[in-house]
Design an enzyme around this catalytic site. Structure first.
Site, PDB file in Angstrom:
ATOM      1  N   HIS A  14       0.863  -1.198   0.000  1.00  0.00           N
ATOM      2  CA  HIS A  14       0.000   0.000   0.000  1.00  0.00           C
ATOM      3  C   HIS A  14       0.889   1.234   0.000  1.00  0.00           C
ATOM      4  O   HIS A  14       1.424   1.606   1.043  1.00  0.00           O
ATOM      5  CB  HIS A  14      -0.895  -0.005   1.254  1.00  0.00           C
ATOM      6  CG  HIS A  14      -1.909   1.099   1.285  1.00  0.00           C
ATOM      7  ND1 HIS A  14      -3.203   0.905   1.708  1.00  0.00           N
ATOM      8  CD2 HIS A  14      -1.826   2.410   0.927  1.00  0.00           C
ATOM      9  CE1 HIS A  14      -3.860   2.070   1.627  1.00  0.00           C
ATOM     10  NE2 HIS A  14      -3.044   2.990   1.146  1.00  0.00           N
ATOM     11  N   HIS A  16       1.367   5.399  -1.869  1.00  0.00           N
ATOM     12  CA  HIS A  16       0.929   6.477  -2.769  1.00  0.00           C
ATOM     13  C   HIS A  16       2.167   7.097  -3.393  1.00  0.00           C
ATOM     14  O   HIS A  16       2.985   7.699  -2.675  1.00  0.00           O
ATOM     15  CB  HIS A  16       0.128   7.512  -1.987  1.00  0.00           C
ATOM     16  CG  HIS A  16      -1.121   6.941  -1.379  1.00  0.00           C
ATOM     17  ND1 HIS A  16      -2.325   6.888  -2.044  1.00  0.00           N
ATOM     18  CD2 HIS A  16      -1.319   6.325  -0.176  1.00  0.00           C
ATOM     19  CE1 HIS A  16      -3.219   6.289  -1.277  1.00  0.00           C
ATOM     20  NE2 HIS A  16      -2.640   5.937  -0.147  1.00  0.00           N
ATOM     21  N   LYS A 100      -9.482  -0.737  -5.799  1.00  0.00           N
ATOM     22  CA  LYS A 100      -9.521  -0.047  -4.509  1.00  0.00           C
ATOM     23  C   LYS A 100     -10.882   0.585  -4.310  1.00  0.00           C
ATOM     24  O   LYS A 100     -11.357   1.370  -5.161  1.00  0.00           O
ATOM     25  CB  LYS A 100      -8.452   1.034  -4.463  1.00  0.00           C
ATOM     26  CG  LYS A 100      -8.411   1.847  -3.162  1.00  0.00           C
ATOM     27  CD  LYS A 100      -7.932   1.029  -1.997  1.00  0.00           C
ATOM     28  CE  LYS A 100      -7.860   1.807  -0.693  1.00  0.00           C
ATOM     29  NZ  LYS A 100      -6.597   2.598  -0.593  1.00  0.00           N
ATOM     30  N   HIS A 137     -10.394   1.119   1.855  1.00  0.00           N
ATOM     31  CA  HIS A 137     -10.202   2.137   2.902  1.00  0.00           C
ATOM     32  C   HIS A 137     -11.436   2.036   3.788  1.00  0.00           C
ATOM     33  O   HIS A 137     -12.529   2.458   3.387  1.00  0.00           O
ATOM     34  CB  HIS A 137     -10.077   3.543   2.305  1.00  0.00           C
ATOM     35  CG  HIS A 137      -9.897   4.599   3.362  1.00  0.00           C
ATOM     36  ND1 HIS A 137      -8.697   5.220   3.598  1.00  0.00           N
ATOM     37  CD2 HIS A 137     -10.774   5.110   4.254  1.00  0.00           C
ATOM     38  CE1 HIS A 137      -8.848   6.073   4.600  1.00  0.00           C
ATOM     39  NE2 HIS A 137     -10.098   6.023   5.024  1.00  0.00           N
ATOM     40  N   HIS A 175      -4.664  -0.459   6.031  1.00  0.00           N
ATOM     41  CA  HIS A 175      -4.182   0.393   7.119  1.00  0.00           C
ATOM     42  C   HIS A 175      -5.084   0.327   8.362  1.00  0.00           C
ATOM     43  O   HIS A 175      -5.632   1.341   8.786  1.00  0.00           O
ATOM     44  CB  HIS A 175      -3.965   1.842   6.669  1.00  0.00           C
ATOM     45  CG  HIS A 175      -5.033   2.459   5.792  1.00  0.00           C
ATOM     46  ND1 HIS A 175      -6.384   2.298   6.027  1.00  0.00           N
ATOM     47  CD2 HIS A 175      -4.934   3.232   4.695  1.00  0.00           C
ATOM     48  CE1 HIS A 175      -7.047   2.980   5.116  1.00  0.00           C
ATOM     49  NE2 HIS A 175      -6.196   3.555   4.296  1.00  0.00           N
ATOM     50  N   ASP A 248       1.321   2.708   3.423  1.00  0.00           N
ATOM     51  CA  ASP A 248       0.424   3.846   3.210  1.00  0.00           C
ATOM     52  C   ASP A 248       1.234   5.146   3.182  1.00  0.00           C
ATOM     53  O   ASP A 248       0.761   6.207   3.617  1.00  0.00           O
ATOM     54  CB  ASP A 248      -0.694   3.944   4.232  1.00  0.00           C
ATOM     55  CG  ASP A 248      -1.772   4.901   3.747  1.00  0.00           C
ATOM     56  OD1 ASP A 248      -2.541   5.424   4.593  1.00  0.00           O
ATOM     57  OD2 ASP A 248      -1.837   5.153   2.534  1.00  0.00           O
TER      58      ASP A 248
HETATM   59  N1  LIG Z   1      -3.692   7.833   4.437  1.00  0.00           N
HETATM   60  C1  LIG Z   1      -3.851   9.117   4.291  1.00  0.00           C
HETATM   61  O1  LIG Z   1      -3.977   9.854   5.267  1.00  0.00           O
HETATM   62  N2  LIG Z   1      -3.891   9.642   3.049  1.00  0.00           N
HETATM   63  C2  LIG Z   1      -3.764   8.900   1.797  1.00  0.00           C
HETATM   64  C3  LIG Z   1      -5.062   8.286   1.388  1.00  0.00           C
HETATM   65  C4  LIG Z   1      -5.421   7.090   2.249  1.00  0.00           C
HETATM   66  O2  LIG Z   1      -4.688   6.104   2.245  1.00  0.00           O
HETATM   67  O3  LIG Z   1      -6.409   7.185   2.960  1.00  0.00           O
HETATM   68  C5  LIG Z   1      -3.315   9.867   0.738  1.00  0.00           C
HETATM   69  O4  LIG Z   1      -3.328   9.465  -0.449  1.00  0.00           O
HETATM   70  O5  LIG Z   1      -2.931  11.007   1.088  1.00  0.00           O
HETATM   71 ZN   LIG Z   2      -3.499   4.969   1.312  1.00  0.00          ZN
HETATM   72 ZN   LIG Z   3      -6.734   4.980   2.889  1.00  0.00          ZN
END
Ligand SMILES: NC(=O)N[C@@H](CC(=O)O)C(=O)O
Ligand SMILES: [Zn+2]
Ligand SMILES: [Zn+2]
Length: 340
Positions: A14, A16, A100, A137, A175, A248
């Site tokens: 996971h 971003h 997702k 999520h 998460h 995450d």
């Molecule tokens: N985890 C977070 O607080 N933010 C994540 C999105 C997510 O995983 O919820 C993001 O892409 O900024």
């Molecule tokens: Zn995330």
């Molecule tokens: Zn998330």
């Protein structure tokens, strides 16, 4: 005392990586630590079609230095109008590894998310048929639900009924942050797994709010009270194949975090393994780290284990205050392990 640990190359289930300049900035950190990564699709606009997914995969590959052996695993962003054939096409083409589910407005980049799971049951049924995992999520977004309760309420209202209704669908509860989520995953059938971030192993909500408000400790789902942190830690080091590494890592430029209404997300990719192994060391569970980091994830997804190894040694890793325009998790701290 173990001062050196060599494990099979790990994966991040996971992360971003964003797009554009931020992608170029952060992708090398994930590629340095992990062989593969499930890259989340909450871009603007989100990755909803196979062609968008293939194009994003090309941009990620271009952002990773050639000397890194790194494989991005692309994910479809589900919307109320997602098409089952498009998901199946993307999966069959080897573009989409999973899809997702962002409940609409639950978190960063989720405005196009699903307003009601009932709208995507046809898609989920097709995913169950073809063995395409659903990544979730898991928070409700109702204004009358306290933010600290949104994960637990999501289990009752949405996740438990979904698992009952679709016993064939592989589901990753992303998460997780609560004892309720740990209990749910432990009591659910084998097709339900969960990712755990480093921050939810290290901090509880005091880290955000005591002695001043700390935006760089704010992410969604929000860090909870201490007994939840301890429950998530126990799950991570339990050796259960249901729990696996998902950072995450969610970078946001510092001016969007240090604001009157700051963005949610913690950028932990640069020192993720050093952060995780610190917890396993503290818990006397170094023998469980390889399963959590390198085996449970691929086994759950039905993907091969990686070849090759990485080694971590006890020693100082000084985490800088900022990395470019982004403040990393553990900023200004010295971690007790280093990636050699
Ligand atoms: N985890 C977070 O607080 N933010 C994540 C999105 C997510 O995983 O919820 C993001 O892409 O900024
Ligand atoms: Zn995330
Ligand atoms: Zn998330």
């Amino acid at each position: 005392m173990t001062d050196r640990l060599t494990i099979r190359r790990p994966d991040d289930w996971h992360v971003h990586l964003r797009d554009g300049a931020m992608l170029d900035h952060v992708a090398p950190y994930t590629a340095r630590q992990f062989a593969r990564a499930i890259v989340m699709p909450n871009l603007s606009p989100p990755v909803t079609t196979a062609s968008e997914g293939a194009a994003y995969r090309d941009r990620i590959r271009a952002a990773v230095p050639a000397d890194h052996d790194f494989t991005p695993l692309i994910v479809a962003y589900l919307t109320d109008s997602s098409d089952a054939d498009e998901m199946a096409r993307g999966h069959a083409a080897g573009v989409f590894t999973a899809a997702k589910l962002y409940p609409a407005h639950a978190t960063t980049g989720s405005a196009h998310g699903v307003t009601d799971v009932a709208n995507i049951m046809g898609v989920l049924e097709r995913m169950a048929e073809i063995g395409m995992p659903l990544l979730i999520h898991g928070e409700v977004t109702d204004h009358d639900v306290d933010i600290f309760d949104r994960e637990a309420v999501f289990i009752e209202r949405t996740l438990a009924p979904l698992v009952t209704r679709m016993p064939e669908l592989k589901i990753v509860f992303e998460h997780i942050t609560t004892s309720e989520a740990v209990e749910f995953v432990n009591s659910a059938p084998a097709n339900v797994g969960a990712t755990i971030t480093p921050q939810h192993l290290h901090i509880n909500r005091n880290a955000m709010l005591v002695g001043g408000i700390r935006p760089h400790a704010y992410c969604l789902p929000v860090a909870k009270r201490e007994h939840h942190r301890l429950a998530v830690r126990a799950a991570a080091v339990s050796g259960s194949p249901k729990f696996f590494l998902g950072t995450d890592s969610a970078p946001h430029a510092v001016h969007t975090k240090e604001a009157a209404c700051g963005c949610a997300g913690i950028f932990n990719a640069p020192y993720a393994l050093e952060s995780y192994i610190t917890v396993f060391d503290e818990e006397g569970a170094l023998d469980k780290f390889e399963g959590f980091a390198s085996e449970h994830g691929p086994n759950f997804y039905g993907l091969p284990l990686n070849g090759g190894t990485i080694t971590l040694e006890r020693g100082a890793t000084v985490v800088p205050d900022t990395i470019g325009e982004v403040v990393p998790f553990h900023a200004g701290e010295t971690l007790g392990w280093k990636l050699v």
